[in-house]
Write an enzyme that holds these catalytic residues in place. Structure first.
Site, short mmCIF file in Angstrom:
data_model
loop_
_atom_site.label_atom_id
_atom_site.label_comp_id
_atom_site.label_asym_id
_atom_site.label_seq_id
_atom_site.Cartn_x
_atom_site.Cartn_y
_atom_site.Cartn_z
N ARG A 147 0.86 -1.18 0.00
CA ARG A 147 0.00 0.00 0.00
C ARG A 147 0.90 1.23 0.00
O ARG A 147 2.03 1.18 0.48
CB ARG A 147 -0.90 0.03 1.24
CG ARG A 147 -1.81 -1.19 1.41
CD ARG A 147 -2.59 -1.09 2.72
NE ARG A 147 -3.50 -2.21 2.91
CZ ARG A 147 -3.23 -3.30 3.60
NH1 ARG A 147 -2.03 -3.42 4.18
NH2 ARG A 147 -4.12 -4.27 3.74
N LYS A 171 -1.93 -2.13 8.14
CA LYS A 171 -3.05 -1.56 8.89
C LYS A 171 -3.06 -2.09 10.31
O LYS A 171 -2.76 -3.26 10.56
CB LYS A 171 -4.37 -1.89 8.19
CG LYS A 171 -4.55 -1.18 6.85
CD LYS A 171 -5.90 -1.50 6.25
CE LYS A 171 -6.13 -0.74 4.96
NZ LYS A 171 -7.46 -1.04 4.37
N HIS A 238 -2.47 2.09 -5.91
CA HIS A 238 -3.09 0.80 -5.61
C HIS A 238 -3.23 -0.07 -6.85
O HIS A 238 -3.43 -1.29 -6.74
CB HIS A 238 -4.46 1.03 -4.96
CG HIS A 238 -4.74 0.12 -3.80
ND1 HIS A 238 -4.03 0.17 -2.61
CD2 HIS A 238 -5.63 -0.90 -3.65
CE1 HIS A 238 -4.48 -0.74 -1.79
NE2 HIS A 238 -5.45 -1.42 -2.40
N ARG A 241 -0.68 -2.70 -6.69
CA ARG A 241 -1.00 -3.73 -5.70
C ARG A 241 -1.99 -4.73 -6.32
O ARG A 241 -1.84 -5.94 -6.14
CB ARG A 241 -1.58 -3.08 -4.45
CG ARG A 241 -1.90 -4.03 -3.30
CD ARG A 241 -2.22 -3.20 -2.06
NE ARG A 241 -2.91 -3.94 -1.02
CZ ARG A 241 -2.31 -4.64 -0.07
NH1 ARG A 241 -0.99 -4.71 -0.06
NH2 ARG A 241 -3.01 -5.25 0.86
N HIS A 264 -3.67 -9.04 4.18
CA HIS A 264 -5.12 -9.03 4.34
C HIS A 264 -5.50 -9.82 5.60
O HIS A 264 -5.03 -10.93 5.80
CB HIS A 264 -5.81 -9.67 3.14
CG HIS A 264 -5.84 -8.80 1.93
ND1 HIS A 264 -6.03 -9.29 0.65
CD2 HIS A 264 -5.70 -7.45 1.79
CE1 HIS A 264 -6.02 -8.29 -0.21
NE2 HIS A 264 -5.81 -7.17 0.46
N TYR A 273 -9.47 -11.35 -6.26
CA TYR A 273 -8.51 -11.48 -7.35
C TYR A 273 -8.71 -12.77 -8.13
O TYR A 273 -8.30 -12.87 -9.28
CB TYR A 273 -7.08 -11.39 -6.81
CG TYR A 273 -6.77 -10.04 -6.23
CD1 TYR A 273 -6.66 -8.92 -7.05
CD2 TYR A 273 -6.63 -9.86 -4.86
CE1 TYR A 273 -6.41 -7.67 -6.52
CE2 TYR A 273 -6.38 -8.61 -4.32
CZ TYR A 273 -6.27 -7.52 -5.16
OH TYR A 273 -6.03 -6.28 -4.63
#
Length: 292
Positions: A147, A171, A238, A241, A264, A273
């Site tokens: 990110r 995150k 992004h 990514r 994730h 994806y």
């Protein structure tokens, strides 16, 4: 009694300590300031009825479901902060209904597009002051799937170029180890030879002042080369990514391994994806098979 603006400022300071991205901090600050402008009285008087009237007003402005969800998330997080401080009795924002967001698949650039863009960054065609830095930045975005906030948050000690690994803070301050490809390692080594930081600056990527490159600065770099080389202003950080994950999956990488690489929390986030890759395969089939 602490004023409402001060409570919001304290809340944002707490988020900074939790290593929340600058993008989230900026948006949450704007969302809460907007809400407080409409309802300036103390939060313990923010009833569910008031919150629902605010939510109804948001819908009248034709805001997207994504924007409304973010504003609700900001309010819920703020209420949780106030609840821990004993300034409210319960989190009334939890009773708000969150609008559903239509499921959309990310647009993914091809391998050729990504590689052609990156390969032309430092060819001397553009009069940019830091071509080595810019090349390394793109190599990390596409080669490591970071990110933009993670890239800007990288410190020099986070790199282990002898073993081709880097430490990434994602995150919620979650850390993960991400492998660095040979192209990215080569680009980083060239960049480190010319990197000129201010004294004691730990940030890997620095701006012309020698200070850590900001999220906004990095986005501007991506936008410039996307327009000048790919002639595609829709390409953003992004995008790389998305390309990283999709190209790994297409080439046979395990979905759970991709989940770990991307950081994730839920496998369902990574599973989008698979649909992207399936659509690509269907497109190839429709174009190439005589019975399609």
């Amino acid at each position: 009694m602490i004023s409402l603006p001060q409570q919001i400022a304290d809340f944002l300071d707490e988020l900074r300590r939790q290593n929340v991205s600058p993008h989230t901090l900026r948006n949450y600050g704007l969302d809460l300031a907007q809400f407080a402008a409409h309802f300036p009285h103390p939060p313990d008087r923010w009833t569910v009825l008031i919150l629902r009237s605010w939510l109804a007003e948001l819908h009248t402005h034709a805001l997207s479901p994504v924007t409304i969800r973010r504003k609700i998330a900001a309010l819920r997080s703020f209420f949780q902060f106030l609840l821990k401080r004993g300034l409210v009795d319960f989190n009334a924002a939890k009773l708000l209904r969150t609008p559903k967001v239509p499921k959309t698949l990310p647009r993914v650039m091809s391998e050729d597009t990504a590689n052609n863009l990156i390969d032309q960054i430092d060819n001397g065609k553009f009069e940019k002051p830091f071509p080595e830095r810019d090349r390394a930045l793109f190599e990390i975005l596409y080669g490591c799937g970071l990110r933009i906030s993670e890239l800007c948050g990288l410190d020099l000690p986070d790199l282990d170029l002898s073993e081709n690994w880097m430490l990434v803070r994602g995150k919620g301050r979650k850390e993960r180890q991400v492998p660095i490809g040979q192209s990215a390692v080569a680009a980083l080594l060239r960049y480190l030879e010319v990197r000129s930081p201010q004294s004691e600056e730990r940030g890997l990527f620095v701006n012309f002042r020698g200070k850590r490159l900001t999220d906004r600065g990095a986005r501007g770099i991506v936008d410039f080369y996307a327009r000048m080389i790919a002639q595609d202003p829709s390409i953003h950080p992004h995008s790389f990514r998305h390309a990283y994950a999709t190209h790994l999956l297409t080439d046979g990488a395990d979905l759970r391994a991709i989940q770990e690489l991307l950081g994730h929390a839920q496998l369902s986030t990574t599973q989008k994806y698979t649909q992207v890759a399936l659509n690509d395969l269907l497109a190839v089939y429709d174009k190439s098979h005589p019975k399609a």
